[in-house]
Design a protein around this motif. Structure first.
Motif, mmCIF file in Angstrom:
data_model
loop_
_atom_site.group_PDB
_atom_site.id
_atom_site.type_symbol
_atom_site.label_atom_id
_atom_site.label_comp_id
_atom_site.label_asym_id
_atom_site.label_seq_id
_atom_site.Cartn_x
_atom_site.Cartn_y
_atom_site.Cartn_z
ATOM 1 N N PRO A 1 25.010 17.889 -14.884
ATOM 2 C CA PRO A 1 23.861 18.126 -14.008
ATOM 3 C C PRO A 1 23.803 19.593 -13.580
ATOM 4 C CG PRO A 1 25.636 17.171 -12.747
ATOM 5 C CD PRO A 1 26.127 17.240 -14.167
ATOM 6 N N ALA A 2 22.634 19.967 -13.214
ATOM 7 C CA ALA A 2 22.490 21.321 -12.683
ATOM 8 C C ALA A 2 23.115 21.383 -11.304
ATOM 9 C CB ALA A 2 21.018 21.702 -12.612
ATOM 10 N N PRO A 3 23.603 22.549 -10.875
ATOM 11 C CA PRO A 3 24.211 22.656 -9.548
ATOM 12 C C PRO A 3 23.227 22.238 -8.464
ATOM 13 C CG PRO A 3 24.688 24.605 -10.840
ATOM 14 C CD PRO A 3 23.694 23.809 -11.618
ATOM 15 N N GLY A 4 23.693 21.392 -7.532
ATOM 16 C CA GLY A 4 22.853 20.920 -6.437
ATOM 17 C C GLY A 4 22.100 19.650 -6.768
ATOM 18 N N ALA B 1 18.959 28.307 -18.220
ATOM 19 C CA ALA B 1 18.274 27.186 -18.870
ATOM 20 C C ALA B 1 16.789 27.450 -19.064
ATOM 21 C CB ALA B 1 18.496 25.908 -18.061
ATOM 22 N N ASP B 2 16.143 28.046 -18.068
ATOM 23 C CA ASP B 2 14.682 28.168 -18.119
ATOM 24 C C ASP B 2 14.191 29.616 -18.152
ATOM 25 O OD1 ASP B 2 14.417 25.364 -17.970
ATOM 26 O OD2 ASP B 2 14.692 25.448 -15.787
ATOM 27 N N ILE B 3 15.028 30.573 -18.543
ATOM 28 C CA ILE B 3 14.584 31.979 -18.546
ATOM 29 C C ILE B 3 13.721 32.255 -19.780
ATOM 30 C CG2 ILE B 3 16.656 32.741 -17.326
ATOM 31 C CD1 ILE B 3 17.646 33.886 -20.013
ATOM 32 N N PRO B 4 12.791 33.233 -19.680
ATOM 33 C CA PRO B 4 12.001 33.621 -20.869
ATOM 34 C C PRO B 4 12.826 34.519 -21.794
ATOM 35 C CG PRO B 4 11.319 34.915 -18.972
ATOM 36 C CD PRO B 4 12.328 33.933 -18.459
ATOM 37 N N ALA B 5 13.731 33.911 -22.516
ATOM 38 C CA ALA B 5 14.640 34.691 -23.366
ATOM 39 C C ALA B 5 13.901 35.425 -24.466
ATOM 40 C CB ALA B 5 15.695 33.770 -23.966
ATOM 41 N N ASP B 6 12.740 34.893 -24.869
ATOM 42 C CA ASP B 6 12.004 35.563 -25.936
ATOM 43 C C ASP B 6 11.509 36.942 -25.502
ATOM 44 O OD1 ASP B 6 10.381 34.223 -24.078
ATOM 45 O OD2 ASP B 6 8.673 34.324 -25.438
ATOM 46 N N LYS B 7 11.262 37.128 -24.202
ATOM 47 C CA LYS B 7 10.819 38.438 -23.713
ATOM 48 C C LYS B 7 11.932 39.481 -23.853
ATOM 49 C CE LYS B 7 6.934 36.607 -22.407
ATOM 50 N NZ LYS B 7 5.699 36.859 -23.184
ATOM 51 N N VAL B 8 13.151 39.038 -23.558
ATOM 52 C CA VAL B 8 14.294 39.942 -23.709
ATOM 53 C C VAL B 8 14.522 40.261 -25.182
ATOM 54 C CG1 VAL B 8 16.780 40.168 -23.382
ATOM 55 C CG2 VAL B 8 15.371 39.181 -21.575
ATOM 56 N N ALA B 9 14.419 39.240 -26.024
ATOM 57 C CA ALA B 9 14.619 39.465 -27.456
ATOM 58 C C ALA B 9 13.588 40.447 -28.005
ATOM 59 C CB ALA B 9 14.547 38.136 -28.203
ATOM 60 N N GLN B 10 12.330 40.298 -27.566
ATOM 61 C CA GLN B 10 11.290 41.208 -28.042
ATOM 62 C C GLN B 10 11.529 42.633 -27.543
ATOM 63 O OE1 GLN B 10 8.856 40.369 -30.232
ATOM 64 N NE2 GLN B 10 8.478 42.580 -30.285
ATOM 65 N N ALA B 11 11.981 42.756 -26.300
ATOM 66 C CA ALA B 11 12.255 44.092 -25.753
ATOM 67 C C ALA B 11 13.371 44.786 -26.525
ATOM 68 C CB ALA B 11 12.620 43.980 -24.274
ATOM 69 N N THR B 12 14.417 44.035 -26.869
ATOM 70 C CA THR B 12 15.517 44.653 -27.619
ATOM 71 C C THR B 12 15.084 45.024 -29.035
ATOM 72 O OG1 THR B 12 16.297 42.426 -28.192
ATOM 73 C CG2 THR B 12 17.315 43.499 -26.283
ATOM 74 N N LYS B 13 14.209 44.216 -29.636
ATOM 75 C CA LYS B 13 13.695 44.577 -30.965
ATOM 76 C C LYS B 13 12.850 45.846 -30.899
ATOM 77 C CE LYS B 13 13.527 39.921 -32.977
ATOM 78 N NZ LYS B 13 12.625 38.863 -33.497
ATOM 79 N N ASP B 14 12.000 45.918 -29.885
ATOM 80 C CA ASP B 14 11.171 47.122 -29.735
ATOM 81 C C ASP B 14 12.036 48.357 -29.474
ATOM 82 O OD1 ASP B 14 9.027 45.468 -30.081
ATOM 83 O OD2 ASP B 14 8.484 45.370 -27.949
ATOM 84 N N ALA B 15 13.094 48.170 -28.697
ATOM 85 C CA ALA B 15 13.990 49.296 -28.428
ATOM 86 C C ALA B 15 14.679 49.757 -29.709
ATOM 87 C CB ALA B 15 15.024 48.905 -27.378
ATOM 88 N N GLU B 16 15.096 48.802 -30.529
ATOM 89 C CA GLU B 16 15.727 49.169 -31.799
ATOM 90 C C GLU B 16 14.754 49.949 -32.681
ATOM 91 O OE1 GLU B 16 17.835 47.082 -35.709
ATOM 92 O OE2 GLU B 16 16.633 45.889 -34.309
#
Length: 422
Positions: free
Chosen positions: A85-88, A185-200
């Motif tokens: 379970p999630a905490p709480g 669990a619910d973060i927009p990980a795709d935004k981070v992935a896109q930012a790192t690709k653009d940085a590369e």
């Protein structure tokens, strides 16, 4: 300068000054405008190397961003299978059951406990990507700027990376895995992935641009630093030439003042019935070399110019060239004076006679000296005491006058155009 300054001295001083101004002006202009040779820009090369070195970390960040999405999904599935379970979150309450009398004596089934074993093992791949990405945020946002859509994901990643790896206790590992799940669990990980690709991609573009610039960027090589700084060396060299000119000028002035001090009192000797003393002193004074040092002025100017043209990058050589020119010019000047000898003695004596107007015409005395015997006569005259020198000059003038009168009488005794008999 005064009337006792020789025309030769004035002319030599003017010529030396003109040569000095022209040569030193050209030399200073050359020294000031010289530039180092063109070489590849080391700063551009370093920039290209640094840009190239940033590509590998950027690639690692981009790969971690891609893997983050996959690892979050895998971890969520593993957490669900392990009933994590999630905490709480409170475990679900069992539905109300109406029990019969027989069932009341039967104990209720216990809810299934979460599978704590292996919880952290399933979270470790995700934790590894989180640790990698946490160090990528600063560089990514510095290059691309902070993207609002990715900020929540970045914040969660930084918090997750701050989780201390648990020990060997299952409960501790389970709690760490629950924290990781609750954060990611619910973060927009795709935004981070896109930012790192653009940085590369941006790092690769910058590296390519810097690489091309490094191939063509050229800079001037700095001029060598000598014993003196460049400005000091040029100033010292110019100062030496100016000092040489000043010494030459003062030498001319001192000589003219000596002639004045020597000849002016002898005008009284003429009035006292000793005209030969004035004429003898004029002849002695005319036998002296020219004053001033035009040789060192010209030598310093030519030496400095030669050094500036041959080695303009080294200002110390300019100073050395000026100093060498001083010595060479001094030697050349005295060699010229010795070679000139007494050839200018008659002209100098005549020039002084125009100033002094002696009672005994100098031309009469000079006519008594045979051409080619001037050095011997000068040496003879200098060896005599003043009274004897005056008598010798008067005698020469008297003999010359007698010859002139005799020639005039002989010319008057015979008609013009007819030679004497015999």
């Amino acid at each position: 300068m005064n009337e006792y300054t020789r025309r030769e001295e004035v002319r030599a001083t003017f010529i030396a000054s003109a040569i000095l101004v022209l040569c030193i002006a050209v030399a200073v202009l050359r020294l000031v405008t010289v530039e180092g040779r063109l070489v590849p820009d080391p700063a551009a090369r370093r920039q290209a190397e640094e840009s190239e070195a940033r590509i590998a970390p950027a690639r690692a960040c981009a790969l971690a961003g891609e893997k983050l999405i996959v690892e979050i999904d895998l971890f969520k599935k593993a957490a669900k299978s392990a009933r994590m379970p999630a905490p709480g979150e409170e475990p679900p309450a069992p539905p109300p059951v109406t029990k019969t009398r027989a069932q009341r004596n039967t104990p209720l089934p216990k809810p299934k406990e979460p599978d704590k074993q292996g919880a952290w093992a399933s979270a470790q791949p995700l934790y590894k990507q989180v640790k990698t990405l946490a160090g990528c945020r600063e560089a990514t946002e510095a290059l691309l700027g902070a993207r609002v859509s990715a900020i929540p994901a970045w914040d969660a990643i930084v918090k997750a990376a701050a989780i201390t790896p648990p020990g060997t206790a299952e409960a501790e590992q389970f709690e760490a895995a629950k924290q990781l799940l609750s954060l990611l669990a619910d973060i927009p990980a795709d935004k981070v992935a896109q930012a790192t690709k653009d940085a590369e991609a941006a790092y690769k573009a910058n590296a390519e641009r810097d690489r091309e610039r490094a191939l063509t960027a050229m800079v001037r090589e700095p001029l060598p630093q000598g014993v003196f700084s460049r400005r000091v060396a040029v100033s010292v060299g110019v100062g030496l030439t100016v000092c040489a000119l000043l010494i030459s000028y003062l030498g001319v002035r001192a000589a003219s003042m000596r002639r004045l001090a020597t000849l002016l009192p002898l005008r009284d000797a003429v009035r006292s019935g000793r005209p030969g003393m004035q004429a003898a002193e004029i002849l002695k004074t005319a036998a002296a070399h020219n004053s001033g040092e035009p040789g060192i002025v010209i030598g310093a100017a030519i030496g400095g110019l030669s050094a500036a043209l041959l080695a303009p990058k080294d200002a110390d050589l300019f100073v050395a060239g000026v100093m060498a020119g001083l010595l060479i010019g001094l030697g050349g000047q005295w060699a010229f004076r010795l070679a000139l000898g007494a050839s200018r003695w008659r002209a100098r004596a005549t020039e002084l006679a125009e100033v002094e107007k002696p009672a005994i015409p100098i031309v009469l005395v000079l006519s008594g000296v045979k051409p080619g015997l001037e050095p011997e006569f000068i040496q003879f005259l200098r060896s005599l005491p003043p009274a004897d020198a005056a008598a010798a000059v008067e005698k020469l003038a008297s003999q010359a006058e007698e010859r002139i009168l005799a020639a005039a009488d002989a010319g008057a005794a015979f008609p013009q155009g007819k030679p004497p008999p015999g």
